[in-house]
Design a protein around this motif. Structure first.
Motif, PDB file in Angstrom:
ATOM      1  N   ASN A  96       0.858  -1.190   0.000  1.00 41.70           N
ATOM      2  CA  ASN A  96       0.000   0.000   0.000  1.00 41.70           C
ATOM      3  C   ASN A  96       0.895   1.242   0.000  1.00 41.70           C
ATOM      4  O   ASN A  96       1.648   1.457   0.941  1.00 41.70           O
ATOM      5  CB  ASN A  96      -0.900   0.001   1.232  1.00 41.70           C
ATOM      6  CG  ASN A  96      -1.834   1.205   1.284  1.00 41.70           C
ATOM      7  OD1 ASN A  96      -1.830   2.055   0.393  1.00 41.70           O
ATOM      8  ND2 ASN A  96      -2.619   1.302   2.345  1.00 41.70           N
ATOM      9  N   PRO A  97       0.830   2.067  -1.052  1.00 45.61           N
ATOM     10  CA  PRO A  97       1.695   3.251  -1.104  1.00 45.61           C
ATOM     11  C   PRO A  97       1.231   4.395  -0.211  1.00 45.61           C
ATOM     12  O   PRO A  97       1.959   5.365  -0.027  1.00 45.61           O
ATOM     13  CB  PRO A  97       1.652   3.658  -2.574  1.00 45.61           C
ATOM     14  CG  PRO A  97       0.304   3.182  -3.041  1.00 45.61           C
ATOM     15  CD  PRO A  97       0.041   1.912  -2.284  1.00 45.61           C
ATOM     16  N   PHE A  98       0.018   4.289   0.358  1.00 45.89           N
ATOM     17  CA  PHE A  98      -0.508   5.381   1.166  1.00 45.89           C
ATOM     18  C   PHE A  98      -1.062   4.851   2.486  1.00 45.89           C
ATOM     19  O   PHE A  98      -2.076   4.162   2.505  1.00 45.89           O
ATOM     20  CB  PHE A  98      -1.604   6.143   0.412  1.00 45.89           C
ATOM     21  CG  PHE A  98      -1.136   6.746  -0.881  1.00 45.89           C
ATOM     22  CD1 PHE A  98      -0.350   7.885  -0.886  1.00 45.89           C
ATOM     23  CD2 PHE A  98      -1.469   6.155  -2.085  1.00 45.89           C
ATOM     24  CE1 PHE A  98       0.095   8.430  -2.074  1.00 45.89           C
ATOM     25  CE2 PHE A  98      -1.030   6.694  -3.284  1.00 45.89           C
ATOM     26  CZ  PHE A  98      -0.240   7.838  -3.278  1.00 45.89           C
ATOM     27  N   TYR A  99      -0.389   5.201   3.588  1.00 49.08           N
ATOM     28  CA  TYR A  99      -0.852   4.820   4.919  1.00 49.08           C
ATOM     29  C   TYR A  99      -1.236   6.066   5.708  1.00 49.08           C
ATOM     30  O   TYR A  99      -0.776   7.173   5.423  1.00 49.08           O
ATOM     31  CB  TYR A  99       0.244   4.067   5.686  1.00 49.08           C
ATOM     32  CG  TYR A  99       0.505   2.670   5.190  1.00 49.08           C
ATOM     33  CD1 TYR A  99      -0.298   1.602   5.588  1.00 49.08           C
ATOM     34  CD2 TYR A  99       1.553   2.402   4.325  1.00 49.08           C
ATOM     35  CE1 TYR A  99      -0.059   0.311   5.131  1.00 49.08           C
ATOM     36  CE2 TYR A  99       1.800   1.119   3.863  1.00 49.08           C
ATOM     37  CZ  TYR A  99       0.990   0.080   4.270  1.00 49.08           C
ATOM     38  OH  TYR A  99       1.227  -1.192   3.818  1.00 49.08           O
ATOM     39  N   HIS A 100      -2.073   5.860   6.710  1.00 52.28           N
ATOM     40  CA  HIS A 100      -2.357   6.885   7.695  1.00 52.28           C
ATOM     41  C   HIS A 100      -1.820   6.388   9.034  1.00 52.28           C
ATOM     42  O   HIS A 100      -1.245   5.307   9.115  1.00 52.28           O
ATOM     43  CB  HIS A 100      -3.866   7.157   7.770  1.00 52.28           C
ATOM     44  CG  HIS A 100      -4.414   7.771   6.532  1.00 52.28           C
ATOM     45  ND1 HIS A 100      -4.494   9.127   6.345  1.00 52.28           N
ATOM     46  CD2 HIS A 100      -4.901   7.212   5.395  1.00 52.28           C
ATOM     47  CE1 HIS A 100      -5.007   9.390   5.150  1.00 52.28           C
ATOM     48  NE2 HIS A 100      -5.263   8.240   4.562  1.00 52.28           N
ATOM     49  N   GLY A 101      -2.004   7.163  10.085  1.00 50.49           N
ATOM     50  CA  GLY A 101      -1.548   6.697  11.389  1.00 50.49           C
ATOM     51  C   GLY A 101      -1.211   7.824  12.333  1.00 50.49           C
ATOM     52  O   GLY A 101      -1.721   8.938  12.216  1.00 50.49           O
TER      53      GLY A 101
END
Length: 251
Positions: free
Chosen positions: A188-193
């Motif tokens: 996944n090239p886009f994570y949140h956190g």
């Protein structure tokens, strides 16, 4: 006198006051900014509505919306749906911190990145990676430790925990031993956190990996990565930096 009447009086030139220029979102933005900086509108002051400002400046509501939007982005006002816009309290500001994974962080400094794996093992899922529906840590994860080099100098010591159920192909016997961030980005090239920044004293192992003395200060960044905003926790990353490391941001 209401705020709308005051605006009307100014735009009509009554009372010897300066006329308010019409049209153009920048004129609206400048007008509001001047009111705030002159303290005529103190922190907490409720701004005129979009409709009132659009009528006053003889423009479309979209023009007013753009002016208010930029003021909100600049943290000068707070905008809340159905509650209107208010002047912010300048004692509190939000900084924009750019998040760079280790490999990208080294490359951004114009240096060559290299990762050396120190250990890879399967362990119980850490508490910080338990999802809202999890009741225990019986699920497995892969724990990885390694050193990131910048032009062959130790730059960062990293410990990472990645959920094995979400990365079933991740193996402790994988001879490639790529950096955890690259493993994560392949899925996944886009994570949140979330991010937490702390300071600690280097343990014997951390000192040895980074070329320091035991007890020297370290700056630490802890990431909890989630699959989407408020989604399932995917990985925990703990990054340890030398004392000369610094973080810069803008607000």
């Amino acid at each position: 006198m209401t705020e709308t009447n005051r605006l009307t009086e100014q735009s009509n030139g009554r009372g010897g006051k300066k006329n308010v220029q019409k049209n153009g979102y920048q004129n609206i933005k400048d007008y509001i900014s001047d009111k705030i900086r002159s303290r005529q509108w103190p922190p907490g002051h409720l701004l005129p509505t979009e409709t009132e400002l659009a009528t006053q400046f003889d423009c479309a509501r979209a023009t007013v919306n753009r002016a208010l939007g930029e003021l909100a982005e600049e943290q000068i006002i707070d905008r809340r749906r159905k509650a209107g816009s208010r002047v912010r309290d300048g004692r509190e500001r939000k900084a924009n911190l750019k998040i760079l994974f280790p490999c990208r962080e080294v490359e951004a400094m114009g240096m060559r990145h290299r990762y050396v794996s120190l250990s890879r093992e399967v362990c119980a899922l850490p508490t910080l990676l338990l999802g809202p529906d999890s009741t225990d840590g019986s699920q497995d994860c892969v724990q990885l430790a390694g050193i990131h080099y910048a032009d062959e100098e130790p730059f960062q010591y990293e410990e990472a925990w990645i959920r094995k159920d979400l990365f079933p192909s991740l193996s402790i016997d994988d001879g490639r031993a790529v950096a955890p961030c690259l493993t994560l980005l392949q899925k996944n090239p886009f994570y949140h956190g979330s991010i937490r920044i702390t300071v600690s004293k280097a343990t014997q192992g951390e000192a040895r990996y980074l070329g320091l003395r035991t007890g020297e200060p370290l700056l630490n960044k802890e990431y909890i990565l989630t699959d989407g905003v408020g989604g399932t926790p995917v990985a925990l990353m703990q990054l340890h930096y030398k004392p000369d490391y610094s973080i810069a941001s803008a607000f």
